[in-house]
Design an enzyme around this catalytic site. Structure first.
Site, PDB file in Angstrom:
ATOM      1  N   GLN A 196      14.286  -8.418  -5.516  1.00  0.00           N
ATOM      2  CA  GLN A 196      13.372  -8.575  -4.212  1.00  0.00           C
ATOM      3  C   GLN A 196      12.055  -8.994  -4.594  1.00  0.00           C
ATOM      4  OE1 GLN A 196      11.350  -5.508  -1.709  1.00  0.00           O
ATOM      5  NE2 GLN A 196      13.088  -6.265  -0.162  1.00  0.00           N
ATOM      6  N   HIS A 223      11.047 -11.100   0.310  1.00  0.00           N
ATOM      7  CA  HIS A 223      10.691  -9.883   1.187  1.00  0.00           C
ATOM      8  C   HIS A 223       9.893 -10.481   2.349  1.00  0.00           C
ATOM      9  CE1 HIS A 223       9.735  -6.031   2.408  1.00  0.00           C
ATOM     10  NE2 HIS A 223       9.554  -5.375   1.323  1.00  0.00           N
ATOM     11  N   HIS A 225       8.208  -5.687   6.776  1.00  0.00           N
ATOM     12  CA  HIS A 225       7.126  -4.437   6.526  1.00  0.00           C
ATOM     13  C   HIS A 225       5.574  -4.691   6.221  1.00  0.00           C
ATOM     14  CE1 HIS A 225      11.082  -2.524   4.574  1.00  0.00           C
ATOM     15  NE2 HIS A 225      11.054  -2.599   6.015  1.00  0.00           N
ATOM     16  N   TYR A 280       4.004  -7.213   4.788  1.00  0.00           N
ATOM     17  CA  TYR A 280       3.707  -7.802   3.751  1.00  0.00           C
ATOM     18  C   TYR A 280       3.147  -9.109   4.015  1.00  0.00           C
ATOM     19  CZ  TYR A 280       5.102  -3.634   1.452  1.00  0.00           C
ATOM     20  OH  TYR A 280       5.172  -2.221   1.410  1.00  0.00           O
ATOM     21  N   ARG A 284      14.946 -10.507   3.618  1.00  0.00           N
ATOM     22  CA  ARG A 284      14.832  -9.157   4.465  1.00  0.00           C
ATOM     23  C   ARG A 284      13.897  -9.316   5.451  1.00  0.00           C
ATOM     24  NH1 ARG A 284      14.299  -2.961   2.966  1.00  0.00           N
ATOM     25  NH2 ARG A 284      16.670  -3.001   3.006  1.00  0.00           N
ATOM     26  N   GLY A 318      19.642   3.450   1.536  1.00  0.00           N
ATOM     27  CA  GLY A 318      18.278   3.225   0.346  1.00  0.00           C
ATOM     28  C   GLY A 318      18.093   4.774  -0.242  1.00  0.00           C
ATOM     29  N   ARG A 319      17.409   5.681   0.383  1.00  0.00           N
ATOM     30  CA  ARG A 319      17.409   7.011  -0.159  1.00  0.00           C
ATOM     31  C   ARG A 319      18.272   7.904  -0.554  1.00  0.00           C
ATOM     32  NH1 ARG A 319      11.921   8.860   1.102  1.00  0.00           N
ATOM     33  NH2 ARG A 319      12.603  10.926   1.059  1.00  0.00           N
TER      34      ARG A 319
END
Length: 368
Positions: free
Chosen positions: A107, A184, A187, A189, A236, A325-326
């Site tokens: 990414q 990316h 989020h 960015y 994404r 993810g987590r």
């Protein structure tokens, strides 16, 4: 616009599939997650190779976000892919993942206004669409968590370099042995912040209308497609996530326009964050099905998916891949646990970020 969904058996989640030009052994994807464990020079090290190889049973691994330039950094100890040493470090990671039977894409990000002057060459203000500080914090060595710096509005003359940084880093990604790249565009960015009227107050060709605000993300994507082909490229997007102080007055038509423009590029996949990153999936109203109808390629979903949700969304054809993810942090063997419906281990949040093996490569897989 109506798109016919491909219905499947629920167990298709665990069966081989194709994502662009990449053949994968199941439809479970490891989401990109910043872990802040890069070595000197922001180079991947042996510990990173061990971490990713442990999780190679995922159909596809998407690495932690990785800088495309020195100006792109916004967090401590996050890797880059723009120097020879960084390329070599990623070569070793990719060799380990491939030896373990996995597939891996990188990414690529530019943090934009989600940065601090301490990360920027000469202590300069970070670049952004407009000089609007993100209401967010970043971790700075010696200071701890501190407010992001007020950015400067990038000049029109600087945008070709941003585009070329993504393009050239795509080439380095394939040279480093990656199976592909994810841009990316989420989020808060840089690319996402250009999309949003909350962070983009420009009055030139990159601001104002939806078409103008989408321009940089689409130009970056087009440049990357020309460099490595669409079949090894994904992106994404996070339509309503507030991460990185990201907000827009009317995200539905914005993201419908973006997906319509991305569709003819022949991308390997679009990766959609549903709801608030790591939080509520229904934080704001949004019609994700309307986006899905506008895209012909592989559709990847993520954010809080359970085993049952993943089985159902793959069976219905509403998605082609599900990213976790987590759960992958504490469960390197997550695919097996999901397939056999086994309990999941809990992660230790104190070791999510930082140096060393504890909480990174020390979570065990199940025996047998």
């Amino acid at each position: 616009m109506t798109r016919t969904l491909t219905r499947r058996a629920p167990e298709a989640l665990f069966q081989p599939a194709q994502i662009g030009e990449i053949s994968v052994k199941n439809r479970i994807v490891m989401s990109p997650m910043t872990r802040a464990r890069a070595g000197a020079g922001l180079e991947p090290v042996a510990l990173n190779a061990e971490y990713y190889a442990q999780r190679a049973t995922a159909g596809l691994i998407i690495t932690e976000a990785t800088q495309v330039s020195v100006e792109a950094q916004g967090y401590i100890d996050t890797p880059g892919l723009f120097t020879p040493g960084q390329v070599q470090g990623w070569k070793e990671v990719n060799a380990a993942v491939h030896a373990a039977g996995g597939k891996i894409v990188v990414q690529l990000w530019h943090t934009g206004r989600m940065s601090h002057t301490s990360f920027q060459p000469g202590g300069r203000a970070p670049g952004a669409p407009s000089a609007i500080r993100a209401n967010a914090k970043v971790f700075v060595a010696g200071e701890g968590f501190t407010d992001t710096s007020t950015p400067r509005a990038l000049e029109l003359s600087e945008l070709p370099k941003v585009i070329d940084d993504f393009r050239s880093t795509c080439a380095k990604a394939l040279a480093a042995g990656f199976d592909g790249v994810e841009i990316h565009g989420a989020h808060g960015y840089l690319l996402d912040s250009f999309l949003r009227d909350g962070s983009n107050h420009r009055t030139d060709a990159y601001g104002g209308s939806i078409e103008n605000r989408s321009r940089l993300l689409l130009e970056v994507t087009e440049a990357c497609v020309k460099e490595i082909g669409g079949g090894r490229l994904g992106i994404r997007l996070s339509p309503v996530s507030p991460a990185g102080d990201s907000h827009d007055s009317n995200p539905q038509p914005l993201f419908e326009h973006i997906v319509e423009r991305l569709n003819p590029m022949g991308l390997a996949f679009i990766d959609i964050v549903e709801g608030a990153t790591g939080g509520a999936r229904d934080n704001l109203p949004f019609d994700y099905a309307a986006l899905r109808e506008r895209y012909d390629g592989a559709w990847m979903v993520n954010n809080g998916y359970t085993r049952e949700m993943a089985l159902n969304v793959i069976a219905s054809g509403e998605a082609d891949f599900v990213a976790f993810g987590r759960p992958f942090i504490a469960n390197p063997d997550l695919v097996r646990r999901l397939k056999e419906n086994l309990p999941l281990a809990e992660l230790d949040p104190a070791t999510t970020y930082g140096k060393g093996a504890p909480g990174y490569t020390t979570y065990p897989a199940l025996a047998g």
